[in-house]
Design a protein around this motif. Structure first.
Motif, mmCIF file in Angstrom:
data_model
loop_
_atom_site.group_PDB
_atom_site.id
_atom_site.type_symbol
_atom_site.label_atom_id
_atom_site.label_comp_id
_atom_site.label_asym_id
_atom_site.label_seq_id
_atom_site.Cartn_x
_atom_site.Cartn_y
_atom_site.Cartn_z
ATOM 1 N N VAL A 93 0.849 -1.188 0.000
ATOM 2 C CA VAL A 93 0.000 0.000 0.000
ATOM 3 C C VAL A 93 0.890 1.246 0.000
ATOM 4 O O VAL A 93 1.752 1.384 0.878
ATOM 5 N N PRO A 94 0.725 2.165 -0.949
ATOM 6 C CA PRO A 94 1.502 3.413 -0.908
ATOM 7 C C PRO A 94 1.157 4.209 0.349
ATOM 8 O O PRO A 94 0.009 4.221 0.795
ATOM 9 N N GLU A 95 2.151 4.874 0.894
ATOM 10 C CA GLU A 95 1.927 5.613 2.139
ATOM 11 C C GLU A 95 0.839 6.662 1.987
ATOM 12 O O GLU A 95 0.044 6.874 2.908
ATOM 13 N N ALA A 177 2.802 5.572 7.580
ATOM 14 C CA ALA A 177 4.072 4.879 7.318
ATOM 15 C C ALA A 177 4.054 3.473 7.905
ATOM 16 O O ALA A 177 4.589 2.530 7.300
ATOM 17 N N ILE A 178 3.451 3.320 9.076
ATOM 18 C CA ILE A 178 3.344 1.997 9.703
ATOM 19 C C ILE A 178 2.532 1.058 8.815
ATOM 20 O O ILE A 178 2.929 -0.081 8.542
ATOM 21 N N ILE A 179 1.364 1.527 8.366
ATOM 22 C CA ILE A 179 0.502 0.690 7.517
ATOM 23 C C ILE A 179 1.221 0.318 6.220
ATOM 24 O O ILE A 179 1.202 -0.848 5.794
ATOM 25 N N ALA A 180 1.851 1.287 5.583
ATOM 26 C CA ALA A 180 2.540 1.020 4.318
ATOM 27 C C ALA A 180 3.644 -0.008 4.508
ATOM 28 O O ALA A 180 3.793 -0.944 3.707
ATOM 29 N N HIS A 181 4.434 0.147 5.579
ATOM 30 C CA HIS A 181 5.544 -0.784 5.815
ATOM 31 C C HIS A 181 5.025 -2.182 6.137
ATOM 32 O O HIS A 181 5.515 -3.176 5.593
ATOM 33 N N LEU A 182 4.021 -2.273 7.002
ATOM 34 C CA LEU A 182 3.480 -3.584 7.368
ATOM 35 C C LEU A 182 2.872 -4.285 6.165
ATOM 36 O O LEU A 182 2.968 -5.518 6.032
#
Length: 226
Positions: A93-95, A177-182
C-alpha cells in the motif's frame, strides 16, 4: 462444511456510541515507535525501520474489564498505545493511500510480562509469551475514522497517577508509514488491529490496581488487575 469442534465466536471490540462490535482478525504491534521510549529500553531510535510483533486476536479485552493478574510474571507493565482498526486491506500500500484502509481508532494497552521479555531478549528468543498472553490487549471503544484522526495527548494513569504522557505527533513512524511498511510484510485484511507503539514511562501494574489509557478525543481503555 462440518467442523469437528464448533467454531469459536470471533473476538471483537466495542464501537463508541453504538451496540455494534468490530470483529478482530489479527493484532499487530509496533515496537519502539517513540524516541524516549526507545532510549529508556536501551536502543537508538534512529537506528532501524519499524518492526512488529503479534498478539492473538482473542487476547483482546474491552475497556472496563477486571482481569486476573497474569501467571508466570512478577513484573507486569502497561504500555499506552493508539490502536488503528482496518476496514479494508491490501499489500504494498503506498503511504499516501494508507489512511483509506482505516476504519477507526481506539486507545489501547499493550500489557507486557516485562521479566519474561527481558529473559527472552537476553537469550535471543522470541517475545511471544511476554506479549501474546491471555487478556494482554486492552482496547477502548473504537471511534470511526470518518470522525477524524486523533490528535493530541496520549496518557497512562495507574490508580489515577500519570505514568506516561506524550503527544501522538512524537511517533517516529506515523500511522500511514506503519501501515505502508506492514503491508509489504503481510497482506493486510479487514479486522486487523495495529498497536502503534508506546511513549516513555512504561511501568508496573500491581494486583488490585487500575490502569487507564487516555487519548484526546477517544474513549479510554481501562483495566483492573485482580
Amino acid at each position: 462444511m462440518t467442523f469437528v469442534l464448533p467454531p469459536a465466536a470471533p473476538p471483537s471490540v466495542a464501537v463508541a456510541g453504538s451496540t455494534d462490535r468490530f470483529a478482530v482478525r489479527r493484532i499487530f504491534c509496533v515496537g519502539r515507535n517513540y524516541a524516549e521510549h526507545a532510549r529508556e529500553m536501551g536502543h537508538d531510535p534512529n537506528a532501524e525501520p519499524p518492526f512488529f510483533f503479534t498478539k492473538p486476536a482473542d487476547a483482546v479485552v474491552d475497556s472496563g474489564a477486571s482481569i486476573p493478574y497474569p501467571s508466570a510474571t512478577a513484573d507486569l507493565h502497561h504500555e499506552a498505545e493508539l490502536v488503528v482498526a482496518l476496514g479494508t486491506g491490501g499489500s504494498f500500500v503506498p503511504e499516501d493511500q494508507a489512511h483509506a484502509l482505516i476504519w477507526g481508532y481506539g486507545a489501547g494497552n499493550d500489557l507486557t510480562r516485562r521479566d519474561l521479555q527481558a529473559a527472552a531478549k537476553a537469550a535471543r528468543r522470541p517475545w511471544d509469551m511476554a506479549k501474546g498472553f491471555d487478556n494482554s490487549a486492552v482496547v477502548g471503544a473504537l471511534r470511526p475514522a470518518a470522525q477524524g484522526a486523533p490528535q493530541g495527548r496520549i496518557r497512562c494513569l495507574v490508580d489515577g497517577h500519570i505514568t506516561q504522557d506524550a503527544d501522538l505527533a512524537e511517533m517516529i513512524w506515523p500511522v500511514a508509514a506503519i501501515i505502508a511498511h506492514l503491508s509489504r510484510l503481510v497482506t493486510l485484511q479487514p479486522g486487523d488491529l495495529i498497536f502503534t507503539g508506546t511513549p516513555a514511562g512504561v511501568g508496573p501494574i500491581a494486583r488490585g490496581q487500575s490502569c487507564e489509557v487516555q487519548i484526546d478525543g477517544l474513549e479510554p481503555a481501562t483495566v483492573t488487575l485482580q
